[in-house]
Design a protein around this motif. Sequence first.
Motif, PDB file in Angstrom:
ATOM      1  N   SER A   7     -30.422  -0.156 -15.655  1.00  0.00           N
ATOM      2  CA  SER A   7     -30.737  -0.888 -14.217  1.00  0.00           C
ATOM      3  C   SER A   7     -30.107  -1.491 -14.403  1.00  0.00           C
ATOM      4  CB  SER A   7     -32.501  -1.950 -14.659  1.00  0.00           C
ATOM      5  OG  SER A   7     -33.174  -1.404 -14.935  1.00  0.00           O
ATOM      6  N   HIS A  10     -27.278  -6.697  -9.227  1.00  0.00           N
ATOM      7  CA  HIS A  10     -26.316  -6.704  -7.570  1.00  0.00           C
ATOM      8  C   HIS A  10     -25.083  -7.164  -7.880  1.00  0.00           C
ATOM      9  CE1 HIS A  10     -30.526  -6.892  -6.110  1.00  0.00           C
ATOM     10  NE2 HIS A  10     -29.841  -5.906  -5.362  1.00  0.00           N
ATOM     11  N   PRO A 124     -27.510   0.500  -4.058  1.00  0.00           N
ATOM     12  CA  PRO A 124     -28.478  -0.913  -4.215  1.00  0.00           C
ATOM     13  C   PRO A 124     -27.928  -1.553  -4.797  1.00  0.00           C
ATOM     14  CG  PRO A 124     -29.995   1.131  -4.819  1.00  0.00           C
ATOM     15  CD  PRO A 124     -28.778   1.586  -4.622  1.00  0.00           C
ATOM     16  N   ARG A 125     -26.924  -1.320  -5.208  1.00  0.00           N
ATOM     17  CA  ARG A 125     -26.610  -2.469  -6.307  1.00  0.00           C
ATOM     18  C   ARG A 125     -25.451  -3.537  -5.400  1.00  0.00           C
ATOM     19  NH1 ARG A 125     -23.548   0.726 -10.715  1.00  0.00           N
ATOM     20  NH2 ARG A 125     -22.864  -0.630 -11.238  1.00  0.00           N
ATOM     21  N   GLY A 149     -30.047   0.761  -0.057  1.00  0.00           N
ATOM     22  CA  GLY A 149     -31.223  -0.026  -0.501  1.00  0.00           C
ATOM     23  C   GLY A 149     -30.068  -1.707  -0.351  1.00  0.00           C
ATOM     24  N   LYS A 195     -31.670  -8.027 -10.448  1.00  0.00           N
ATOM     25  CA  LYS A 195     -32.059  -6.793 -10.764  1.00  0.00           C
ATOM     26  C   LYS A 195     -32.467  -5.500  -9.466  1.00  0.00           C
ATOM     27  CE  LYS A 195     -34.956  -2.932 -12.733  1.00  0.00           C
ATOM     28  NZ  LYS A 195     -35.772  -2.333 -13.836  1.00  0.00           N
ATOM     29  N   ALA A 196     -31.376  -4.829  -8.686  1.00  0.00           N
ATOM     30  CA  ALA A 196     -30.827  -3.794  -7.657  1.00  0.00           C
ATOM     31  C   ALA A 196     -31.812  -2.527  -8.273  1.00  0.00           C
ATOM     32  CB  ALA A 196     -30.234  -3.545  -8.210  1.00  0.00           C
ATOM     33  N   LYS A 197     -32.740  -1.792  -6.627  1.00  0.00           N
ATOM     34  CA  LYS A 197     -33.437  -0.983  -6.943  1.00  0.00           C
ATOM     35  C   LYS A 197     -32.594   0.073  -7.599  1.00  0.00           C
ATOM     36  CE  LYS A 197     -35.307  -2.965  -2.136  1.00  0.00           C
ATOM     37  NZ  LYS A 197     -35.230  -2.779  -1.418  1.00  0.00           N
ATOM     38  N   GLN A 198     -33.766   1.383  -7.865  1.00  0.00           N
ATOM     39  CA  GLN A 198     -32.828   2.254  -8.034  1.00  0.00           C
ATOM     40  C   GLN A 198     -32.119   3.268  -6.699  1.00  0.00           C
ATOM     41  OE1 GLN A 198     -33.397   3.322 -11.203  1.00  0.00           O
ATOM     42  NE2 GLN A 198     -33.485   1.497 -11.610  1.00  0.00           N
ATOM     43  N   GLU A 199     -31.571   4.268  -7.392  1.00  0.00           N
ATOM     44  CA  GLU A 199     -30.054   4.273  -6.532  1.00  0.00           C
ATOM     45  C   GLU A 199     -30.462   5.689  -6.004  1.00  0.00           C
ATOM     46  OE1 GLU A 199     -25.948   6.147  -5.901  1.00  0.00           O
ATOM     47  OE2 GLU A 199     -26.207   4.996  -8.244  1.00  0.00           O
ATOM     48  N   GLU A 201     -34.085   6.135  -4.663  1.00  0.00           N
ATOM     49  CA  GLU A 201     -34.252   5.916  -3.331  1.00  0.00           C
ATOM     50  C   GLU A 201     -33.506   5.803  -1.882  1.00  0.00           C
ATOM     51  OE1 GLU A 201     -36.938   2.340  -4.966  1.00  0.00           O
ATOM     52  OE2 GLU A 201     -37.308   2.620  -6.517  1.00  0.00           O
TER      53      GLU A 201
END
Length: 348
Positions: A7, A10, A124-125, A149, A195-199, A201
């Motif tokens: 995980s 950002h 997402p990061r 994201g 925490k960033a979302k899962q890439e 997705e």
Amino acid sequence: MAEAHESYGHDIVLIGASAGGVEALQTLIGRLPADLPAAVFVVLHMPAQRPSYLAQIFSRTAKLRVKEAYDREPIQKGSVYLAIPDHHLLVDRSYVRVVRGPKENLHRPAIDTLFRSAARSFGPRCIGVVLTGARDDGTVGMMAIKSRGGIALIQDPADALYPSMPLSVLQNVQVDYQVPLEELPSLIGRLALTKAKQEGEFPVSDALNTEANLVEQEMGSKEMISSVQKLGSVSTLTCPECHGALWEIHDPNVLRFRCHVGHAYSAESLVSGQDSSLELALWSALRALEEKLLLAQRAIRRAKDKNFENAAALLQERAAEAERQADIIRQVLLNDREPLAETNLAPE
């Protein structure tokens, strides 16, 4: 910045600014926390032929390491990487890219190119930030960040010295945070810890990948042309930079264009580029008419010296017409049009 199956926070912060940007960036960078767990990348529109002193200026107050980016250097958290004059700043999965690709929105470095490359590489990061500036560079790049994201931040247009850039983002992108400049450093610090979302997705679209590749110019001419053709449909317009045909990009959100060389334009920047081309053409026409007038005047004197009165009269009519046309063009060039604000230069 090694890739791993884990995980992420950002940890990729991308900042774009134009007119009024030196002061805004000095405030923002100077107040970012010393323990920021992210790498920061900055594009400020600047002239191609003048040296940049931004690293020295921002380092005076920054708690993070501030430096000009160089090609293929590793990405390190706690560092601020600045674009250099006449080069795009891009990011790959583990290193920085500094390239002289085609201009976008009449700029090199351009904000859209940075945002797009980061969106492709880190998804997402990413935290995208658009500050004060004229026109609309950064809008399409922020769309790419959101499509992958990431988080979209803008300086409140009411707080910006030049509100056009953040306002354009606000009008075209689902912005996550719209805050005054003073609040951005602490907000970025807090978001970097989340925490960033899962890439997985947010897959990279073919169009995003293609446009990112066009900037790097690491392909042959046939592949370049084929890539642009896949992005849109050929229009009746021409590129102000290279005078080649423009393709209208298949984008349901923003009207924009690319030529097969890779120059890219929003509708607003294309109009601005056409204005510049038109002005150049008008100055050339004025020069030609004034040369015609000077030549006619010399010919008139010669004709009168030889008592060719009819020829002198005809030449006099042509000289008067050239002078009349030159006066009209001069008035068009010198009329009172409000100049478009451009980048705010760092003092030498």
